[in-house]
Design an enzyme around this catalytic site. Structure first.
Site, PDB file in Angstrom:
ATOM      1  N   TYR A 102       0.835  -1.204   0.000  1.00  0.00           N
ATOM      2  CA  TYR A 102       0.000   0.000   0.000  1.00  0.00           C
ATOM      3  C   TYR A 102       0.869   1.251   0.000  1.00  0.00           C
ATOM      4  O   TYR A 102       0.668   2.165  -0.811  1.00  0.00           O
ATOM      5  CB  TYR A 102      -0.920  -0.001   1.221  1.00  0.00           C
ATOM      6  CG  TYR A 102      -1.693   1.291   1.395  1.00  0.00           C
ATOM      7  CD1 TYR A 102      -2.658   1.678   0.470  1.00  0.00           C
ATOM      8  CD2 TYR A 102      -1.437   2.125   2.486  1.00  0.00           C
ATOM      9  CE1 TYR A 102      -3.364   2.872   0.632  1.00  0.00           C
ATOM     10  CE2 TYR A 102      -2.140   3.312   2.646  1.00  0.00           C
ATOM     11  CZ  TYR A 102      -3.095   3.674   1.725  1.00  0.00           C
ATOM     12  OH  TYR A 102      -3.778   4.858   1.872  1.00  0.00           O
ATOM     13  N   ASN A 131      -4.152   9.291  10.069  1.00  0.00           N
ATOM     14  CA  ASN A 131      -5.525   8.828  10.250  1.00  0.00           C
ATOM     15  C   ASN A 131      -6.470  10.027  10.321  1.00  0.00           C
ATOM     16  O   ASN A 131      -6.245  10.950  11.105  1.00  0.00           O
ATOM     17  CB  ASN A 131      -5.644   8.018  11.543  1.00  0.00           C
ATOM     18  CG  ASN A 131      -4.816   6.750  11.514  1.00  0.00           C
ATOM     19  OD1 ASN A 131      -5.190   5.786  10.876  1.00  0.00           O
ATOM     20  ND2 ASN A 131      -3.679   6.769  12.193  1.00  0.00           N
TER      21      ASN A 131
END
Length: 369
Positions: A102, A131
């Site tokens: 990723y 995040n």
């Protein structure tokens, strides 16, 4: 009005961005259900591209490369094939520095963006986001905040492997404000060329779980934790956004007697508590005083008289109050006080006290006015 293309329009960030831009830009929405021909048309029309689409939870590892590097390459090739140098903003990830499929796919997409800028002179805005939390993020996908907000609010368990794991977080509204700033020419950028969200928050999984459980318990205890900090305030808003549609309300305990009823509404260690009462005609409440505790009374319906007397004096002070004219009465310490319904209908009163009632140290002493 600018035409703005948003890829990943149905996603968490895309949905918040489109909502914020509504009425201020003509929005071209692209997501997985759209065709390649639609994408080509949108890219040709757009004055600015928010490239938010990507893959982070695929069934096959190969999808990382196709969904992140490959899709970015496709958009940039459409631009170059049409001799366009449209500004492009792309959401990358802090994982771009990590050696995993990723992260590598995001890093490759970043490189394509900077190459496009060098070749065409176009502005690019690459954000390595940590995040992101806030309303509308899908639970049980790739956000521990979203998953735990959903689970705690729905009475489901949460799993904590390492409570001391640290999280670096940004709030969705800060992200959207920064993105709109980039659209309008005021992006936050560092010397390496990357852009950034100026405000971040740090917490641990243990702290996150404790806060969410406190939010849930507050409906029973009526005690709210301090929301003085921005992170706590943003997290509480996020938590409430995951409540089930049939769980927006909760009951308060109504303590009823011949006078009417009284119910506690809200408690805070730093701000005291709020309660409300209904008092029948002719009834008097109070007739007590406090050493240190102070209160505020606000009659919102009906007619009442609030009386005060300094505990060592004889003079009685009276204030006539009514729901027709909202007036707040401060209750000083050292004055015994009462409130009497002098009308023909029930009186509704809001009360605030500067401390939560402590049964062991009530600071409340009976004395008729």
């Amino acid at each position: 009005m600018k035409k703005v293309l948003v890829t990943g329009a149905n996603g968490f960030i895309g949905g918040n961005l489109i909502t914020a831009l509504n009425g201020n830009a003509e929005i071209l929405k692209y997501d997985i259900e759209n065709t390649l021909e639609e994408l080509k048309a949108f890219v040709r029309e757009a004055d600015f591209i928010f490239h938010l689409a990507g893959v982070n939870r695929p069934l096959e590892v190969s999808e990382f490369n196709a969904g992140n590097k490959g899709f970015t390459e496709l958009i940039l090739e459409i631009l170059k094939d049409n001799d366009l140098n449209t500004p492009v903003l792309m959401t990358s990830s802090t994982q771009a520095v990590l050696d995993n499929p990723y992260g590598q796919s995001k890093k490759d997409a970043e490189s394509l963006m900077f190459e496009y800028s060098a070749q065409t002179g176009a502005q690019v805005f690459v954000y390595r986001l940590p995040n992101v939390f806030g309303k509308w993020c899908r639970p049980n996908y790739n956000s521990v905040v979203a998953t735990w907000c959903y689970n705690v609010s729905h009475g489901l368990p949460i799993q904590i492997n390492n409570p001391d794991t640290e999280l670096n977080l940004v709030y969705i509204d800060d992200v959207i404000q920064e993105f709109i700033g980039a659209l309008n020419g005021s992006a936050s950028r560092i010397d390496t060329g990357f852009c950034f969200i100026s405000r971040t928050f740090s917490t641990t999984l243990r702290q996150l779980a404790d806060m969410l459980n406190t939010f849930k318990e507050s409906r029973n205890s009526l005690i709210m934790p301090s929301l003085e900090g921005d992170f706590e305030r943003f997290l509480y808003a996020t938590y409430l956004s995951y409540l089930a549609k049939d769980d927006f309300c909760y009951d308060l305990e109504m303590k009823e007697d011949q006078r009417g009823w009284l119910a506690e509404f809200f408690k805070s260690p730093s701000m005291g508590q709020i309660f409300i009462s209904r008092t029948k005609p002719g009834i008097t409440r109070g007739n007590h005083w406090h050493h240190t505790k102070v209160e505020k009374f606000l009659v919102i319906e009906g007619e009442a008289v609030i009386r005060f007397r300094q505990i060592s004096g004889q003079e009685v002070i009276e204030y006539n109050v009514s729901g027709d004219r909202l007036q707040v009465l401060d209750i000083p310490p050292g004055y015994t006080h009462s409130i009497q319904n002098v009308g023909n209908t029930d009186v509704l009163t809001l009360f605030w006290a500067d401390e939560i009632f402590n049964q062991e140290r009530p600071d409340t002493f009976y004395l008729e006015v």
